[in-house]
Design a protein around this motif. Structure first.
Motif, PDB file in Angstrom:
ATOM      1  N   ARG A   1     -15.532  -4.186  11.077  1.00 17.43           N
ATOM      2  CA  ARG A   1     -17.137  -4.543   9.750  1.00 17.43           C
ATOM      3  C   ARG A   1     -16.841  -5.264   9.772  1.00 17.43           C
ATOM      4  O   ARG A   1     -17.491  -6.346   8.874  1.00 17.43           O
ATOM      5  N   GLY A   2     -16.013  -5.862   8.971  1.00 15.48           N
ATOM      6  CA  GLY A   2     -15.459  -7.697   8.911  1.00 15.48           C
ATOM      7  C   GLY A   2     -14.691  -7.315   7.425  1.00 15.48           C
ATOM      8  O   GLY A   2     -14.522  -6.052   6.547  1.00 15.48           O
ATOM      9  N   PRO A   3     -14.702  -8.732   6.854  1.00 10.54           N
ATOM     10  CA  PRO A   3     -13.911  -8.435   5.482  1.00 10.54           C
ATOM     11  C   PRO A   3     -14.131  -8.122   4.227  1.00 10.54           C
ATOM     12  O   PRO A   3     -13.445  -8.239   3.256  1.00 10.54           O
ATOM     13  N   ASP A   4     -15.386  -8.434   4.135  1.00 12.51           N
ATOM     14  CA  ASP A   4     -16.189  -8.027   3.033  1.00 12.51           C
ATOM     15  C   ASP A   4     -16.673  -6.590   3.040  1.00 12.51           C
ATOM     16  O   ASP A   4     -17.936  -6.251   1.786  1.00 12.51           O
ATOM     17  N   ALA A   5     -16.695  -5.810   3.618  1.00 11.75           N
ATOM     18  CA  ALA A   5     -17.098  -4.226   4.044  1.00 11.75           C
ATOM     19  C   ALA A   5     -15.751  -3.526   3.180  1.00 11.75           C
ATOM     20  O   ALA A   5     -14.812  -3.758   3.107  1.00 11.75           O
ATOM     21  N   GLU A   6     -16.414  -2.665   2.495  1.00 12.41           N
ATOM     22  CA  GLU A   6     -15.844  -1.985   2.018  1.00 12.41           C
ATOM     23  C   GLU A   6     -14.408  -1.170   3.059  1.00 12.41           C
ATOM     24  O   GLU A   6     -14.829  -0.366   3.753  1.00 12.41           O
ATOM     25  N   GLY A   7     -13.807  -0.951   1.753  1.00 15.16           N
ATOM     26  CA  GLY A   7     -12.240  -0.468   2.951  1.00 15.16           C
ATOM     27  C   GLY A   7     -11.602  -1.183   3.622  1.00 15.16           C
ATOM     28  O   GLY A   7     -11.983  -1.817   4.396  1.00 15.16           O
ATOM     29  N   PHE A   8     -10.131  -0.642   3.880  1.00 15.99           N
ATOM     30  CA  PHE A   8      -9.446  -1.245   5.089  1.00 15.99           C
ATOM     31  C   PHE A   8      -8.173  -0.706   5.528  1.00 15.99           C
ATOM     32  O   PHE A   8      -7.708   0.611   4.564  1.00 15.99           O
ATOM     33  N   GLU A   9      -7.673  -0.854   6.236  1.00 15.15           N
ATOM     34  CA  GLU A   9      -5.767  -0.053   6.878  1.00 15.15           C
ATOM     35  C   GLU A   9      -4.844  -1.366   7.356  1.00 15.15           C
ATOM     36  O   GLU A   9      -5.735  -2.149   6.202  1.00 15.15           O
ATOM     37  N   VAL A  10      -3.837  -1.074   7.128  1.00 16.13           N
ATOM     38  CA  VAL A  10      -3.012  -1.743   6.344  1.00 16.13           C
ATOM     39  C   VAL A  10      -2.257  -1.040   7.571  1.00 16.13           C
ATOM     40  O   VAL A  10      -1.658   0.526   8.211  1.00 16.13           O
ATOM     41  N   LEU A  11      -1.223  -1.918   8.752  1.00 18.56           N
ATOM     42  CA  LEU A  11      -0.928  -1.532   9.621  1.00 18.56           C
ATOM     43  C   LEU A  11       0.625  -1.407   8.997  1.00 18.56           C
ATOM     44  O   LEU A  11       1.629  -1.708   7.943  1.00 18.56           O
ATOM     45  N   MET A  12       1.209  -0.039   9.571  1.00 15.55           N
ATOM     46  CA  MET A  12       2.782  -0.067   8.783  1.00 15.55           C
ATOM     47  C   MET A  12       3.570   0.297  10.364  1.00 15.55           C
ATOM     48  O   MET A  12       2.920   1.220  11.105  1.00 15.55           O
ATOM     49  N   VAL A  13       5.177  -0.186  10.269  1.00 14.75           N
ATOM     50  CA  VAL A  13       5.737   0.023  11.484  1.00 14.75           C
ATOM     51  C   VAL A  13       6.596   0.801  11.151  1.00 14.75           C
ATOM     52  O   VAL A  13       7.479   0.873  10.016  1.00 14.75           O
ATOM     53  N   MET A  14       7.253   1.793  11.587  1.00 19.83           N
ATOM     54  CA  MET A  14       8.692   3.202  11.914  1.00 19.83           C
ATOM     55  C   MET A  14       9.459   2.087  12.190  1.00 19.83           C
ATOM     56  O   MET A  14      10.234   1.697  13.590  1.00 19.83           O
ATOM     57  N   ARG A  15      10.642   1.980  11.321  1.00 14.79           N
ATOM     58  CA  ARG A  15      12.337   1.346  11.899  1.00 14.79           C
ATOM     59  C   ARG A  15      13.166   2.501  12.092  1.00 14.79           C
ATOM     60  O   ARG A  15      12.506   3.745  12.507  1.00 14.79           O
ATOM     61  N   ASN A  16      13.508   1.875  13.399  1.00 16.62           N
ATOM     62  CA  ASN A  16      14.204   3.084  14.097  1.00 16.62           C
ATOM     63  C   ASN A  16      14.803   3.297  14.320  1.00 16.62           C
ATOM     64  O   ASN A  16      16.235   2.969  12.232  1.00 16.62           O
ATOM     65  N   ARG A  17      15.169   4.720  13.544  1.00 16.92           N
ATOM     66  CA  ARG A  17      16.320   5.668  13.014  1.00 16.92           C
ATOM     67  C   ARG A  17      17.457   5.707  13.509  1.00 16.92           C
ATOM     68  O   ARG A  17      18.605   5.995  12.383  1.00 16.92           O
ATOM     69  N   ASN A  18      18.099   4.515  14.043  1.00 18.00           N
ATOM     70  CA  ASN A  18      19.201   4.233  14.169  1.00 18.00           C
ATOM     71  C   ASN A  18      19.838   2.756  13.858  1.00 18.00           C
ATOM     72  O   ASN A  18      20.599   2.690  13.757  1.00 18.00           O
TER      73      ASN A  18
ATOM     74  N   MET B   1       1.080  -0.743  -1.567  1.00 13.04           N
ATOM     75  CA  MET B   1       0.573   0.188  -1.253  1.00 13.04           C
ATOM     76  C   MET B   1      -0.226   0.127  -2.752  1.00 13.04           C
ATOM     77  O   MET B   1      -1.423   0.433  -2.632  1.00 13.04           O
ATOM     78  N   LYS B   2       0.311   0.685  -4.066  1.00  7.75           N
ATOM     79  CA  LYS B   2      -0.716   0.826  -4.869  1.00  7.75           C
ATOM     80  C   LYS B   2      -1.108  -0.254  -5.524  1.00  7.75           C
ATOM     81  O   LYS B   2      -2.558  -0.041  -6.023  1.00  7.75           O
ATOM     82  N   ALA B   3      -0.438  -1.041  -5.205  1.00  4.13           N
ATOM     83  CA  ALA B   3      -1.488  -3.120  -5.584  1.00  4.13           C
ATOM     84  C   ALA B   3      -3.046  -2.901  -4.673  1.00  4.13           C
ATOM     85  O   ALA B   3      -3.633  -3.173  -5.239  1.00  4.13           O
ATOM     86  N   LEU B   4      -2.589  -2.724  -3.416  1.00  2.66           N
ATOM     87  CA  LEU B   4      -3.657  -2.927  -2.884  1.00  2.66           C
ATOM     88  C   LEU B   4      -4.798  -1.716  -3.009  1.00  2.66           C
ATOM     89  O   LEU B   4      -5.649  -2.123  -2.575  1.00  2.66           O
ATOM     90  N   CYS B   5      -4.382  -0.685  -3.489  1.00  3.17           N
ATOM     91  CA  CYS B   5      -5.541   0.431  -3.977  1.00  3.17           C
ATOM     92  C   CYS B   5      -6.410   0.068  -4.450  1.00  3.17           C
ATOM     93  O   CYS B   5      -7.652   0.689  -5.217  1.00  3.17           O
ATOM     94  N   ARG B   6      -6.193  -0.906  -5.334  1.00  2.00           N
ATOM     95  CA  ARG B   6      -6.940  -2.005  -7.044  1.00  2.00           C
ATOM     96  C   ARG B   6      -7.859  -2.411  -6.122  1.00  2.00           C
ATOM     97  O   ARG B   6      -9.514  -2.766  -6.559  1.00  2.00           O
ATOM     98  N   PHE B   7      -8.227  -2.863  -4.746  1.00  2.00           N
ATOM     99  CA  PHE B   7      -9.182  -4.039  -3.767  1.00  2.00           C
ATOM    100  C   PHE B   7     -10.090  -2.915  -3.403  1.00  2.00           C
ATOM    101  O   PHE B   7      -9.900  -1.610  -1.861  1.00  2.00           O
ATOM    102  N   GLY B   8     -11.236  -3.157  -2.952  1.00  2.00           N
ATOM    103  CA  GLY B   8     -12.046  -2.350  -2.183  1.00  2.00           C
ATOM    104  C   GLY B   8     -12.409  -3.299  -0.982  1.00  2.00           C
ATOM    105  O   GLY B   8     -12.872  -1.987  -0.499  1.00  2.00           O
ATOM    106  N   THR B   9     -12.327  -4.425  -0.763  1.00  2.00           N
ATOM    107  CA  THR B   9     -12.013  -5.317   0.490  1.00  2.00           C
ATOM    108  C   THR B   9     -11.159  -5.921   0.562  1.00  2.00           C
ATOM    109  O   THR B   9      -9.448  -6.457  -0.055  1.00  2.00           O
ATOM    110  N   ILE B  10     -11.079  -6.507   2.014  1.00  2.00           N
ATOM    111  CA  ILE B  10     -10.206  -7.303   2.805  1.00  2.00           C
ATOM    112  C   ILE B  10     -10.353  -9.007   1.843  1.00  2.00           C
ATOM    113  O   ILE B  10      -9.869  -9.430   1.797  1.00  2.00           O
ATOM    114  N   ARG B  11     -11.682  -9.570   1.494  1.00  2.00           N
ATOM    115  CA  ARG B  11     -11.574 -10.315   0.684  1.00  2.00           C
ATOM    116  C   ARG B  11     -11.036 -10.384  -0.865  1.00  2.00           C
ATOM    117  O   ARG B  11     -10.368 -11.281  -1.062  1.00  2.00           O
ATOM    118  N   GLU B  12     -11.399  -9.425  -0.754  1.00  2.00           N
ATOM    119  CA  GLU B  12     -10.655  -9.195  -3.157  1.00  2.00           C
ATOM    120  C   GLU B  12      -8.952  -9.341  -2.496  1.00  2.00           C
ATOM    121  O   GLU B  12      -9.048  -9.782  -3.959  1.00  2.00           O
TER     122      GLU B  12
END
Length: 246
Positions: free
Chosen positions: A18-35, A220-231
């Motif tokens: 919904r855009g950078p000013d919309a409430e909430g956001f997700e973060v891209l996480m990638v898993m490193r190979n177990r080897n 992640m804890k720091a990102l919890c302080r923000f309501g939007t991507i723009r913030e």
């Protein structure tokens, strides 16, 4: 013997359809190979060590909205201007190589967009780049691209503790994920990827279902302080970055 940390960059990508000013956001996480030798099986943000080509003086000509002199001023423990700018370049290159998201502008100034379909030429470029069959500079020249360095915002600075056998001196950037692209993990260094809210990531981590190292958890804890991507992005303006260990 204390190992000298390698300069590296990582990009914390945020999305909300919904855009950078919309409430909430997700973060891209990638898993490193177990080897992997470094944090195997852990969820991290896309990123990696700087290449010498990332720090070549002429790379400045491929960067949009950021010059080496400014990059040198923005970093809290600056090296040369070219190497400082290399942190932004490496962050964009590694994000493309590992997660298939390319923060770049086309010749007309528009943000690059391409299909997640493996037949798209940019997925072929990505594979050639990972195999060392084409250089990043060659790719940029061939497609007439300018790196969207202006979309990466310096967020934090971490160094691996002195007692680790593999160490990195990492610049963390945050950026809004490019619209019109889809994340695709590389299937080698990375075996999974997930879009997750910061609070969900922390909750899963607490329950032992989402392994993250200390700098990732702290971010992640720091990102919890923000309501939007723009913030989140605006919080980087004038931010005093302190080198942290973890």
């Amino acid at each position: 013997m204390i190992v000298q940390p390698k300069d590296a960059a990582t990009v914390v990508l945020l999305r909300n359809p919904r855009g950078p000013d919309a409430e909430g956001f997700e973060v891209l996480m990638v898993m490193r190979n177990r080897n992997s030798k470094f944090v195997p099986g852990f969820y991290v943000y896309p990123g990696g060590a700087l290449d010498e080509e990332d720090c070549a003086p002429d790379m400045e000509g491929f960067c949009g909205g950021l010059k080496g002199a400014l990059a040198h001023l923005l970093l809290d423990h600056p090296a040369s201007p070219a190497r400082s700018l290399g942190a932004w370049v490496a962050g964009i290159r590694e994000t493309f190589e590992e997660a298939g998201l390319f923060l770049a502008y086309r010749g007309d100034g528009g943000l690059l967009s391409f299909h997640a379909d493996r037949t798209d030429p940019f997925h072929r470029y990505r594979e050639l780049l990972r195999q060392g069959k084409i250089s990043f500079r060659e790719l940029l020249l061939k497609e007439g691209l300018v790196l969207a360095t202006d979309r990466l915002h310096y967020f934090s600075h971490w160094v691996t503790p002195w007692f680790y056998p593999i160490r990195y001196d990492v610049r963390f950037f945050i950026a809004e994920a490019p619209a019109g692209q889809e994340a695709v993990h590389d299937g080698g260094e990375l075996t999974e990827h997930a879009w997750v809210t910061p609070r969900d990531a922390l909750d899963l981590h607490e329950r032992g279902r989402f392994d993250m190292v200390f700098p990732t958890v702290t971010t992640m804890k720091a990102l919890c302080r923000f309501g939007t991507i723009r913030e989140a992005i605006e919080s980087t303006a004038g931010k005093r970055i302190i080198l942290e260990s973890g």
